[in-house]
Design a protein around this motif. Structure first.
Motif, PDB file in Angstrom:
ATOM      1  N   LEU A 263      75.000 121.925  82.356  1.00 22.42           N
ATOM      2  CA  LEU A 263      73.583 122.266  82.397  1.00 22.42           C
ATOM      3  C   LEU A 263      73.273 122.974  83.719  1.00 22.42           C
ATOM      4  CD1 LEU A 263      71.893 119.055  80.923  1.00 22.42           C
ATOM      5  CD2 LEU A 263      72.616 121.130  79.758  1.00 22.42           C
ATOM      6  N   PRO A 264      72.380 123.952  83.711  1.00 20.70           N
ATOM      7  CA  PRO A 264      72.231 124.812  84.905  1.00 20.70           C
ATOM      8  C   PRO A 264      71.618 124.144  86.123  1.00 20.70           C
ATOM      9  CG  PRO A 264      70.680 125.460  83.183  1.00 20.70           C
ATOM     10  CD  PRO A 264      71.611 124.465  82.566  1.00 20.70           C
ATOM     11  N   PHE A 265      70.645 123.234  85.952  1.00 20.47           N
ATOM     12  CA  PHE A 265      69.929 122.652  87.097  1.00 20.47           C
ATOM     13  C   PHE A 265      69.623 123.764  88.110  1.00 20.47           C
ATOM     14  CE2 PHE A 265      71.795 118.842  85.307  1.00 20.47           C
ATOM     15  CZ  PHE A 265      70.790 117.908  85.464  1.00 20.47           C
ATOM     16  N   PRO A 266      68.727 124.709  87.757  1.00 16.48           N
ATOM     17  CA  PRO A 266      68.538 125.922  88.572  1.00 16.48           C
ATOM     18  C   PRO A 266      68.212 125.674  90.034  1.00 16.48           C
ATOM     19  CG  PRO A 266      67.491 126.183  86.447  1.00 16.48           C
ATOM     20  CD  PRO A 266      67.924 124.751  86.522  1.00 16.48           C
ATOM     21  N   THR A 267      67.410 124.653  90.344  1.00 22.59           N
ATOM     22  CA  THR A 267      67.100 124.398  91.753  1.00 22.59           C
ATOM     23  C   THR A 267      68.358 124.044  92.539  1.00 22.59           C
ATOM     24  OG1 THR A 267      64.787 123.775  91.477  1.00 22.59           O
ATOM     25  CG2 THR A 267      65.949 122.767  93.307  1.00 22.59           C
ATOM     26  N   GLY A 268      69.239 123.236  91.949  1.00 25.82           N
ATOM     27  CA  GLY A 268      70.492 122.914  92.614  1.00 25.82           C
ATOM     28  C   GLY A 268      71.360 124.138  92.821  1.00 25.82           C
TER      29      GLY A 268
ATOM     30  N   ALA B 151      67.302 109.474  81.319  1.00 28.83           N
ATOM     31  CA  ALA B 151      68.272 110.454  80.822  1.00 28.83           C
ATOM     32  C   ALA B 151      67.575 111.656  80.207  1.00 28.83           C
ATOM     33  CB  ALA B 151      69.191 109.800  79.794  1.00 28.83           C
ATOM     34  N   VAL B 152      66.492 111.407  79.495  1.00 28.80           N
ATOM     35  CA  VAL B 152      65.703 112.514  78.941  1.00 28.80           C
ATOM     36  C   VAL B 152      65.168 113.395  80.070  1.00 28.80           C
ATOM     37  CG1 VAL B 152      63.535 113.064  77.762  1.00 28.80           C
ATOM     38  CG2 VAL B 152      65.072 111.348  76.812  1.00 28.80           C
ATOM     39  N   CYS B 153      64.651 112.742  81.121  1.00 30.27           N
ATOM     40  CA  CYS B 153      64.121 113.484  82.259  1.00 30.27           C
ATOM     41  C   CYS B 153      65.222 114.306  82.923  1.00 30.27           C
ATOM     42  CB  CYS B 153      63.508 112.510  83.258  1.00 30.27           C
ATOM     43  SG  CYS B 153      62.597 113.292  84.603  1.00 30.27           S
ATOM     44  N   ALA B 154      66.408 113.715  83.057  1.00 32.79           N
ATOM     45  CA  ALA B 154      67.528 114.422  83.681  1.00 32.79           C
ATOM     46  C   ALA B 154      67.921 115.646  82.866  1.00 32.79           C
ATOM     47  CB  ALA B 154      68.715 113.479  83.839  1.00 32.79           C
ATOM     48  N   ARG B 155      67.996 115.495  81.562  1.00 34.15           N
ATOM     49  CA  ARG B 155      68.378 116.638  80.722  1.00 34.15           C
ATOM     50  C   ARG B 155      67.303 117.723  80.730  1.00 34.15           C
ATOM     51  NH1 ARG B 155      72.635 116.152  77.448  1.00 34.15           N
ATOM     52  NH2 ARG B 155      73.715 114.148  77.483  1.00 34.15           N
ATOM     53  N   ALA B 156      66.053 117.314  80.683  1.00 32.98           N
ATOM     54  CA  ALA B 156      64.978 118.310  80.751  1.00 32.98           C
ATOM     55  C   ALA B 156      65.023 119.062  82.072  1.00 32.98           C
ATOM     56  CB  ALA B 156      63.627 117.628  80.565  1.00 32.98           C
ATOM     57  N   THR B 157      65.322 118.343  83.154  1.00 33.19           N
ATOM     58  CA  THR B 157      65.438 118.980  84.467  1.00 33.19           C
ATOM     59  C   THR B 157      66.590 119.971  84.486  1.00 33.19           C
ATOM     60  OG1 THR B 157      64.581 116.968  85.497  1.00 33.19           O
ATOM     61  CG2 THR B 157      65.682 118.536  86.932  1.00 33.19           C
ATOM     62  N   GLY B 158      67.714 119.563  83.906  1.00 34.10           N
ATOM     63  CA  GLY B 158      68.875 120.443  83.892  1.00 34.10           C
ATOM     64  C   GLY B 158      68.667 121.696  83.084  1.00 34.10           C
ATOM     65  N   GLN B 159      67.906 121.603  81.997  1.00 39.66           N
ATOM     66  CA  GLN B 159      67.719 122.741  81.108  1.00 39.66           C
ATOM     67  C   GLN B 159      66.564 123.646  81.527  1.00 39.66           C
ATOM     68  OE1 GLN B 159      67.200 120.579  77.463  1.00 39.66           O
ATOM     69  NE2 GLN B 159      69.399 120.391  77.058  1.00 39.66           N
ATOM     70  N   THR B 160      65.482 123.054  82.044  1.00 40.87           N
ATOM     71  CA  THR B 160      64.266 123.834  82.306  1.00 40.87           C
ATOM     72  C   THR B 160      63.884 123.892  83.778  1.00 40.87           C
ATOM     73  OG1 THR B 160      62.738 121.955  82.091  1.00 40.87           O
ATOM     74  CG2 THR B 160      63.404 123.069  80.063  1.00 40.87           C
ATOM     75  N   ASP B 161      64.504 123.068  84.617  1.00 41.54           N
ATOM     76  CA  ASP B 161      64.161 122.938  86.037  1.00 41.54           C
ATOM     77  C   ASP B 161      62.799 122.297  86.251  1.00 41.54           C
ATOM     78  OD1 ASP B 161      65.494 123.290  88.457  1.00 41.54           O
ATOM     79  OD2 ASP B 161      64.192 124.931  89.057  1.00 41.54           O
ATOM     80  N   ILE B 162      62.257 121.665  85.236  1.00 38.54           N
ATOM     81  CA  ILE B 162      60.999 120.934  85.332  1.00 38.54           C
ATOM     82  C   ILE B 162      61.299 119.465  85.032  1.00 38.54           C
ATOM     83  CG2 ILE B 162      58.686 120.613  84.377  1.00 38.54           C
ATOM     84  CD1 ILE B 162      58.691 123.592  83.707  1.00 38.54           C
ATOM     85  N   ALA B 163      60.923 118.592  85.953  1.00 39.43           N
ATOM     86  CA  ALA B 163      61.203 117.165  85.800  1.00 39.43           C
ATOM     87  C   ALA B 163      59.937 116.444  85.345  1.00 39.43           C
ATOM     88  CB  ALA B 163      61.701 116.581  87.125  1.00 39.43           C
ATOM     89  N   PRO B 164      59.821 116.087  84.066  1.00 40.58           N
ATOM     90  CA  PRO B 164      58.579 115.491  83.540  1.00 40.58           C
ATOM     91  C   PRO B 164      58.515 113.990  83.745  1.00 40.58           C
ATOM     92  CG  PRO B 164      60.118 115.811  81.747  1.00 40.58           C
ATOM     93  CD  PRO B 164      60.827 116.283  83.003  1.00 40.58           C
ATOM     94  N   MET B 165      58.668 113.528  85.001  1.00 38.83           N
ATOM     95  CA  MET B 165      58.749 112.088  85.216  1.00 38.83           C
ATOM     96  C   MET B 165      57.430 111.363  84.929  1.00 38.83           C
ATOM     97  SD  MET B 165      58.795 114.013  88.216  1.00 38.83           S
ATOM     98  CE  MET B 165      60.455 113.922  88.804  1.00 38.83           C
ATOM     99  N   SER B 166      56.294 111.942  85.331  1.00 43.75           N
ATOM    100  CA  SER B 166      55.021 111.253  85.092  1.00 43.75           C
ATOM    101  C   SER B 166      54.654 111.197  83.615  1.00 43.75           C
ATOM    102  CB  SER B 166      53.901 111.918  85.895  1.00 43.75           C
ATOM    103  OG  SER B 166      54.100 111.714  87.274  1.00 43.75           O
ATOM    104  N   PRO B 167      54.759 112.323  82.858  1.00 49.04           N
ATOM    105  CA  PRO B 167      54.493 112.217  81.417  1.00 49.04           C
ATOM    106  C   PRO B 167      55.418 111.231  80.713  1.00 49.04           C
ATOM    107  CG  PRO B 167      54.426 114.515  82.085  1.00 49.04           C
ATOM    108  CD  PRO B 167      54.910 113.731  83.271  1.00 49.04           C
ATOM    109  N   LEU B 168      56.679 111.145  81.126  1.00 46.44           N
ATOM    110  CA  LEU B 168      57.578 110.181  80.504  1.00 46.44           C
ATOM    111  C   LEU B 168      57.173 108.756  80.872  1.00 46.44           C
ATOM    112  CD1 LEU B 168      61.036 111.942  80.857  1.00 46.44           C
ATOM    113  CD2 LEU B 168      59.724 111.571  78.784  1.00 46.44           C
ATOM    114  N   GLY B 169      56.678 108.569  82.103  1.00 43.43           N
ATOM    115  CA  GLY B 169      56.151 107.271  82.470  1.00 43.43           C
ATOM    116  C   GLY B 169      54.976 106.879  81.588  1.00 43.43           C
TER     117      GLY B 169
END
Length: 607
Positions: free
Chosen positions: A167-172, A380-398
């Motif tokens: 997965l790209p994780f563009p920020t990394g 894990a969902v948050c991690a995959r979303a971050t890797g694919q889109t570079d957006i980490a949806p931690m608050s909505p998942l919370g």
């Protein structure tokens, strides 16, 4: 919020990223083999620099998160500052290596993410709004426990997400590219640092005139004689905010997010708000009264987007469980040793968090275990979303976790918020850790050493973030328009809904929230196809419903400014991005310093 940004000769050759074909979303960098042992990596100066930079990022994230709901991982900013600091410290010793710079940014990112992991941007102020104020030391230990779980979970996922699935994780990837560039030429550093320091100093100057002297207003609102739907423009907070930080956030999030926030604000404050007052649904014009209603469709948009993201990741959950079962059993040498230590630290981290959850948040062991069962798959969902889109949806998942918890344990809003805080707190550190691990992988760094510096960074982050949070609240109050706390209001709204059902919602907001949820689902689903670049972001639109309209206008202006520079003068794009980061840091730091002076009676608050 995720970063979208993405030197000198060293004693050993800098690892150089190798371009690879853009296939299957793979990053444009290829990991190199591990460097020779002679290349310094885990050094005292790298740790000290990372800790100091991380403290700045943590203070910045508390302020920006409470004001706008956005916060930065700090990967790119930390890399830039670490390179400059390490280079300055090396005048009488060996110059820094790229791996030292990477270890510094890894440390800084772990420190800087603590405000999100401890719930200071969402769950903790939401609990305060509900009448529960846990002690600061308990919140600190709670955050350290959740941060530890997030770091360990990221370490367990790194092989599958970074290597097997690539997965790209563009920020990394952008961080690795920046570090490599900085160590190969000094011109890249000079161009970026000029924008960083110039905007930071200008931001501090304006903030001083605004917050310390009262010579600049917080917002310049349109006159009340200008009517929008029969309501005065000033009542709708229509205008522009005098905030360099908002401009800087706009620069970093880009035009799509900036325009999406503005669109949400126009719909909320230019359309729904006048209708609410005209029909008598809301009897009082002004931000406090109107935001209590508009919050609901805003939450609907964001939760709809998060639900779509969760559904898209359901098929990956069996892989996640396999990763958890194999924790600490793979790798060789350092990797194997670190993996075994990770496996051994999971239980102590769970026990620490569980004790604090029971003592400070009244979340019983049974309810904590229920929240923990939601934490692992959603992280894990948050991690995959971050890797694919570079957006980490931690608050909505919370907030999705809140919905699930509320269906199981209805009628207890405080426990509901705490359960959501468990998920979002662990997910926060999972995502930012994977950004750092991706940068390290591409540079040939040791994942085990990155793990070692992340864990003590949690303690420093808590020591910095908790006092900053209390300083800001003591100066501005819990629900001040100057600190709208959009994420906290979202947590509170979802808790109220799950506790009281539709009866807990304001009049006529049920239909609007349902429609917004549907729109959020459709926009999020459409963003996965060819229309992705043209559709607005549902999560960003939802934010436009919550913050004052002047904030949305200012943020959008920053994003359009960055887009214009990128189009007409591409060579200045990196300088503008650094200037955006400088504007955020400058205002945040000085605002916190002024708040401290006011709190200790050394300065009077203006007007």
């Amino acid at each position: 919020m995720s970063e979208r940004q993405s030197g000198r000769a060293t004693a050993a050759p800098a690892p150089t990223p190798v371009p690879v074909p853009e296939e299957s979303g793979a990053p444009s960098l290829h990991p190199v083999s591990a460097p020779a042992p002679a290349v310094p990596e885990l050094t005292p100066r790298a740790l000290v620099a990372g800790g100091l930079i991380g403290a700045v990022v943590a203070v910045t994230n508390v302020y920006t998160g409470l004001k706008t709901g956005f916060w930065e991982s700090g990967c790119v900013l930390s890399s830039l500052l670490a390179f400059g600091g390490l280079t300055a410290l090396s005048r009488r010793s060996a110059p820094p290596s790229p791996l030292e710079t990477n270890l510094s940014q890894t440390t800084a990112v772990s420190v800087g993410a603590m405000p999100a992991s401890a719930g200071l941007l969402g769950a903790v102020p939401a609990l305060a709004m509900l009448g529960t104020q846990p002690p600061g030391w308990a919140v600190a230990l709670w955050g350290v426990g959740l941060g530890t779980l997030g770091v360990l979970f990221a370490f367990s996922l790194r092989r599958r997400l970074l290597e097997e699935e690539a997965l790209p994780f563009p920020t990394g990837a952008a961080t690795a590219e920046l570090i490599s560039t900085l160590h190969s030429t000094g011109s890249a550093y000079a161009a970026r640092v000029r924008g960083l320091w110039a905007s930071g100093l200008a931001s501090m100057g304006l903030t001083f005139l605004r917050d310390a002297r009262g010579l600049v207003p917080q917002m310049s609102l349109l006159p009340g004689t200008l009517k929008v739907g029969g309501l005065g423009a000033d009542s709708l907070t229509l205008g522009i905010g005098w905030s360099p930080m908002l401009l800087g956030i706009g620069v970093l999030v880009g035009p799509q997010a900036g325009l999406s926030i503005l669109l949400g604000s126009v719909l909320a404050w230019g359309g729904l708000a006048p209708w609410l007052v005209r029909t008598g649904v809301v009897t009082e014009a002004g931000y406090p009264a109107l935001s209590g209603w508009l919050l609901w469709p805003g939450v609907g948009l964001m939760v709809g987007a998060a639900a779509t993201s969760l559904l898209s990741q359901v098929r990956a959950l069996p892989s996640v469980m396999q990763d958890l079962r194999g924790l600490g059993k793979d790798g060789e040498g350092w990797e194997s040793t670190a993996g075994r230590w990770v496996a051994r630290m999971v239980l102590p981290a769970i026990l620490l968090t569980g004790v604090m959850a029971w003592f400070a948040f009244q979340l019983s062991p049974l309810y904590f275990l229920l929240a923990l069962l939601l934490t692992f798959p959603l992280s894990a969902v948050c991690a995959r979303a971050t890797g694919q889109t570079d957006i980490a949806p931690m608050s909505p998942l919370g907030q999705l976790a809140q919905v699930g918890f509320g269906m199981t344990v209805p009628g207890q809003p405080g426990l509901n918020v705490a359960a959501g805080g468990v998920v979002s707190g662990a997910a926060s550190h999972t995502s930012v850790s994977l950004w750092s691990l991706q940068a390290g992988r591409l540079l040939g760094s040791s994942a085990s050493r990155q793990l070692l510096v992340q864990l003590p960074g949690l303690l420093l982050g808590a020591a910095v973030a908790i006092p900053t949070y209390h300083l800001l609240l003591s100066t501005h109050g819990l629900e001040s328009p100057l600190l709208p706390m959009p994420t906290a209001h979202q947590f509170k709204a979802v808790a109220t809904l799950t506790a009281q059902g539709l009866k807990g919602m304001p009049e006529s907001s049920t239909l609007a929230t349902g429609l917004a949820f549907a729109v959020g689902v459709l926009l999020s689903a459409g963003a996965k196809g060819r229309l992705a670049r043209w559709l607005p972001s549902a999560a960003a639109m939802g934010m436009g419903f919550v913050v004052p309209a002047a904030f949305a206008v200012t943020l959008c202006l920053g994003s359009l400014l960055a887009a214009a520079v990128g189009r007409f003068r591409p060579s200045a794009t990196q300088t503008v991005q650094s200037a955006g980061a400088g504007a955020i840091v400058g205002e945040s730091l000085l605002s916190v310093i002024i708040s401290a002076l006011v709190a200790f009676g050394l300065m009077s608050a203006p007007g």
